[in-house]
Design an enzyme around this catalytic site. Sequence first.
Site, PDB file in Angstrom:
ATOM      1  N   GLY A 336       0.884  -1.147  -0.005  1.00  0.00           N
ATOM      2  CA  GLY A 336      -0.106  -0.003  -0.072  1.00  0.00           C
ATOM      3  C   GLY A 336       0.970   1.164   0.070  1.00  0.00           C
ATOM      4  O   GLY A 336       2.132   1.274  -0.446  1.00  0.00           O
ATOM      5  N   SER A 337       0.395   2.208   0.656  1.00  0.00           N
ATOM      6  CA  SER A 337       1.145   3.744   0.364  1.00  0.00           C
ATOM      7  C   SER A 337       2.132   3.622   1.464  1.00  0.00           C
ATOM      8  O   SER A 337       2.032   3.006   2.420  1.00  0.00           O
ATOM      9  CB  SER A 337       0.010   4.765   0.620  1.00  0.00           C
ATOM     10  OG  SER A 337      -0.437   4.660   1.767  1.00  0.00           O
ATOM     11  N   THR A 338       3.057   4.490   1.429  1.00  0.00           N
ATOM     12  CA  THR A 338       4.245   4.561   2.427  1.00  0.00           C
ATOM     13  C   THR A 338       3.525   5.382   3.562  1.00  0.00           C
ATOM     14  O   THR A 338       4.032   4.693   4.744  1.00  0.00           O
ATOM     15  CB  THR A 338       5.276   5.439   1.925  1.00  0.00           C
ATOM     16  OG1 THR A 338       5.825   4.927   0.537  1.00  0.00           O
ATOM     17  CG2 THR A 338       6.229   5.718   2.744  1.00  0.00           C
ATOM     18  N   GLY A 341       1.962   2.342   5.281  1.00  0.00           N
ATOM     19  CA  GLY A 341       3.046   1.360   5.776  1.00  0.00           C
ATOM     20  C   GLY A 341       3.665   1.823   7.036  1.00  0.00           C
ATOM     21  O   GLY A 341       4.111   0.808   7.931  1.00  0.00           O
ATOM     22  N   GLU A 358       5.626  -3.290   0.992  1.00  0.00           N
ATOM     23  CA  GLU A 358       5.601  -2.930  -0.495  1.00  0.00           C
ATOM     24  C   GLU A 358       5.223  -1.818  -0.548  1.00  0.00           C
ATOM     25  O   GLU A 358       3.630  -1.632  -0.696  1.00  0.00           O
ATOM     26  CB  GLU A 358       5.021  -3.794  -1.376  1.00  0.00           C
ATOM     27  CG  GLU A 358       5.442  -5.485  -0.896  1.00  0.00           C
ATOM     28  CD  GLU A 358       6.942  -5.666  -1.570  1.00  0.00           C
ATOM     29  OE1 GLU A 358       7.388  -5.111  -2.662  1.00  0.00           O
ATOM     30  OE2 GLU A 358       7.688  -6.645  -1.013  1.00  0.00           O
ATOM     31  N   CYS A 392       2.331   0.897  -8.405  1.00  0.00           N
ATOM     32  CA  CYS A 392       3.274   1.268  -7.487  1.00  0.00           C
ATOM     33  C   CYS A 392       4.845   1.496  -8.176  1.00  0.00           C
ATOM     34  O   CYS A 392       5.487   2.418  -8.059  1.00  0.00           O
ATOM     35  CB  CYS A 392       3.756   0.250  -6.629  1.00  0.00           C
ATOM     36  SG  CYS A 392       4.048  -1.464  -7.186  1.00  0.00           S
TER      37      CYS A 392
HETATM   38  P1  NAD Z   1      -3.286   2.430   1.104  1.00  0.00           P
HETATM   39  O1  NAD Z   1      -2.358   2.490   1.887  1.00  0.00           O
HETATM   40  O2  NAD Z   1      -4.419   3.449   1.435  1.00  0.00           O
HETATM   41  O3  NAD Z   1      -4.269   1.037   1.689  1.00  0.00           O
HETATM   42  C1  NAD Z   1      -3.633  -0.074   1.496  1.00  0.00           C
HETATM   43  C2  NAD Z   1      -4.369  -0.980   2.123  1.00  0.00           C
HETATM   44  O4  NAD Z   1      -3.832  -0.519   3.921  1.00  0.00           O
HETATM   45  C3  NAD Z   1      -5.840  -1.004   2.339  1.00  0.00           C
HETATM   46  O5  NAD Z   1      -6.247  -2.594   2.393  1.00  0.00           O
HETATM   47  C4  NAD Z   1      -6.286  -0.327   3.562  1.00  0.00           C
HETATM   48  O6  NAD Z   1      -7.530  -0.749   3.612  1.00  0.00           O
HETATM   49  C5  NAD Z   1      -5.289  -0.631   4.234  1.00  0.00           C
HETATM   50  N1  NAD Z   1      -5.104   0.272   5.601  1.00  0.00           N
HETATM   51  C6  NAD Z   1      -5.488   1.636   5.329  1.00  0.00           C
HETATM   52  N2  NAD Z   1      -5.451   2.218   6.838  1.00  0.00           N
HETATM   53  C7  NAD Z   1      -4.842   1.350   7.556  1.00  0.00           C
HETATM   54  C8  NAD Z   1      -4.399   1.108   8.635  1.00  0.00           C
HETATM   55  N3  NAD Z   1      -4.538   2.269   9.613  1.00  0.00           N
HETATM   56  N4  NAD Z   1      -4.115   0.226   9.539  1.00  0.00           N
HETATM   57  C9  NAD Z   1      -4.115  -1.194   8.494  1.00  0.00           C
HETATM   58  N5  NAD Z   1      -4.383  -0.970   7.370  1.00  0.00           N
HETATM   59  C10 NAD Z   1      -4.759   0.155   6.664  1.00  0.00           C
HETATM   60  O7  NAD Z   1      -3.068   2.193  -0.370  1.00  0.00           O
HETATM   61  P2  NAD Z   1      -3.979   1.993  -1.603  1.00  0.00           P
HETATM   62  O8  NAD Z   1      -4.369   3.652  -1.711  1.00  0.00           O
HETATM   63  O9  NAD Z   1      -4.938   0.920  -1.463  1.00  0.00           O
HETATM   64  O10 NAD Z   1      -3.102   1.779  -2.783  1.00  0.00           O
HETATM   65  C11 NAD Z   1      -2.215   2.535  -3.453  1.00  0.00           C
HETATM   66  C12 NAD Z   1      -0.744   2.510  -2.757  1.00  0.00           C
HETATM   67  O11 NAD Z   1      -0.388   1.149  -2.808  1.00  0.00           O
HETATM   68  C13 NAD Z   1       0.118   3.317  -3.723  1.00  0.00           C
HETATM   69  O12 NAD Z   1       1.032   4.345  -2.743  1.00  0.00           O
HETATM   70  C14 NAD Z   1       0.975   2.119  -4.272  1.00  0.00           C
HETATM   71  O13 NAD Z   1       2.234   2.606  -4.780  1.00  0.00           O
HETATM   72  C15 NAD Z   1       0.919   1.295  -3.325  1.00  0.00           C
HETATM   73  N6  NAD Z   1       1.334  -0.094  -4.092  1.00  0.00           N
HETATM   74  C16 NAD Z   1       2.571  -0.769  -3.796  1.00  0.00           C
HETATM   75  C17 NAD Z   1       2.834  -2.010  -4.345  1.00  0.00           C
HETATM   76  C18 NAD Z   1       4.301  -2.564  -4.104  1.00  0.00           C
HETATM   77  O14 NAD Z   1       4.467  -3.623  -4.413  1.00  0.00           O
HETATM   78  N7  NAD Z   1       5.420  -1.740  -3.831  1.00  0.00           N
HETATM   79  C19 NAD Z   1       2.040  -2.454  -5.280  1.00  0.00           C
HETATM   80  C20 NAD Z   1       0.842  -1.923  -5.422  1.00  0.00           C
HETATM   81  C21 NAD Z   1       0.343  -0.771  -4.691  1.00  0.00           C
END
Ligand code: NAD
Length: 598
Positions: A336-338, A341, A358, A392
């Site tokens: 997910g997002s940094t 993360g 990731e 990503c």
């Molecule tokens: P996000 O971080 O908003 O959400 C990712 C996941 O985390 C979702 O399932 C969300 O419900 C969960 N989440 C949100 N808040 C949380 C918390 N407080 N505690 C635990 N879980 C929580 O990201 P997004 O908008 O869903 O995805 C886009 C991001 O993902 C972009 O930054 C992209 O670069 C990244 N991404 C990275 C990779 C990689 O392999 N490096 C691959 C795909 C996407």
Amino acid sequence: MKEFVTADDIRALAEQGERELMVREHTTLTDAALDAARMHGVRLVEGGATSQAQPAGDVVAALPVTPGGLPAPALAGLVREQAPTGRREQGGSRPSAPGGEPIEGLPDIGSLQTKLMIDGTWSDAAGGETVPTIDPATNRTIVDVAAAGPEDIDRAVRAAREALPAWRDMAPEKRSRILLRIAELIEADRDRLARIESQDVGKPIREAALVDLPACWDPWRFYQGLVRVIDGRVLAMPTSSLDYVRKEPMGVVGMIIPWNFPLHIACRKGSAALAAGNTVVLKAPELAPLTCLELGRIALEAGLPPGVLNVVPGLGATAGAALAEHPGVDKIAFTGSTVTGRTVMRAGAGTIKRVSLELGGKSPSIVFADADLERAVIGSVFGIYLAQGEVCSAGSRVLVERPVYDEFVRRFADKAAGIRVGMPHRWSTQLGALINERQCQRVYEYVEIGKAEGATVVAGGVRPSDPELAGGNFIEPTIFAGTNDMRIAQEEIFGPVVVIVPFDGEDEAVRIANDVRYGLAAGIWTSDVGRAHRVAHRLEAGSIWVNQYGVYPSEAPFGGYKESGTGYDLGLESLSEYLETKNIHLNIGTDTLDWYGS
Ligand code: NAD
């Protein structure tokens, strides 16, 4: 032929070069055998007058093996096997496309899974909460999906913990077979899954079919083979000692994943974790949960014991947070997002969880003046506009050596102008809708930020004029000419927006490429092999592609430098992410050191 035919029988037939199976009166084929026949192109031929078997002929048609659709030079090696999409589903029409059998249409809403899958059964959330999943192309609800709360997460973790000993101790051969079966079922269900992913995420259906789906079944095939080669080592010690290192599963793995490639990311993480002998609680993304639930269904159909994989859609702040903090979880695998993360890493600190992250990226595609410019244009356009740039590792910065800069920008703009923005469910569509209104608004805000910073809008930045797209989250492919210090070149926009930046010479290319807080991927375009290696070694990024962009074989580790994360998906490295290391030392001699004896 045997009366009871299994998938293994079909595979054996196919290996012998047989393409037909005589079905007699009392022949019974398992579902797996039917799938295997379809997969291996073995025709069922009726051989008895009173046969109860399915009629002969095209009952189980071989899947076509020729790919089609996406630009071959750019896709070469992106997926080893470009998915043929040859079966017709009701409601889908089929225009012709070069080299392949396209699919179109929306999934049958009534067939979708919408509940939590815990311990092998489907249930509503304890509190009855649901969250609508929205079609990004229309902003209308597709369906309401159960949203897990802390109580549901706790139940899922307990189920996973209970299922752990039997799964961990299952004979590797058996474990491996179940994982292989999951791959087979995903492949057999490819068209339907592509339709669901396309509508839920807003991505063009041909991408879902040709890029996402092969990348969903392949990791299961890769890791099922590795189940049987997990080993340790024996250390060189005096003959009185036997000392060995053993690899063991970590336990219960909580997986939290994003919405941009939900099924692919669930598959690439899930296959490695289960192969290593862990059990899993998968928190599906609230914005696109549907294919993760399908994975839950498929896993059960494949014979995965209840509780080994639990799928719980829900909001990040509730379900995600509850999973990240849960004391019964041994490892969190997050994509997910940094920003999120960081939160997950902190939450895991409470019980010193193993955490792999990731995260985001701002990856450069670096074009040297000696490159084959046409290939560099094709690859760099593909690198940013695949999946609407919601990737990503998108090549959202294109760095171009000054002597070819103007020419490159012109050709890049020409190529981007030909991209067909449209409704995701149409095969002809090449750029779909952004995930939701908020994300779309964010991307338009970045367009304004870029203009205010003094970047030149070369193309796009506006809504497409097609009235059919008025209700969805669309934007034309956008190109800025700018510099690397601008916010549009430093921040992850996560949309179809690229910044093309000039540079002078190798050193400056490397300096600019590394001048971001992320380090996920990079592309290098050059005809000088020495330069390709030199630059690849100096780049601070986890994946480097030379004369191509965006290649993710299951064998290759994918992970980030710097703020793009820690840990790996895919490759042997990912299997290690799900294994603990234990050292066992035996005294096999006769002496005992009596330290306090004298
Ligand atoms: P996000 O971080 O908003 O959400 C990712 C996941 O985390 C979702 O399932 C969300 O419900 C969960 N989440 C949100 N808040 C949380 C918390 N407080 N505690 C635990 N879980 C929580 O990201 P997004 O908008 O869903 O995805 C886009 C991001 O993902 C972009 O930054 C992209 O670069 C990244 N991404 C990275 C990779 C990689 O392999 N490096 C691959 C795909 C996407």
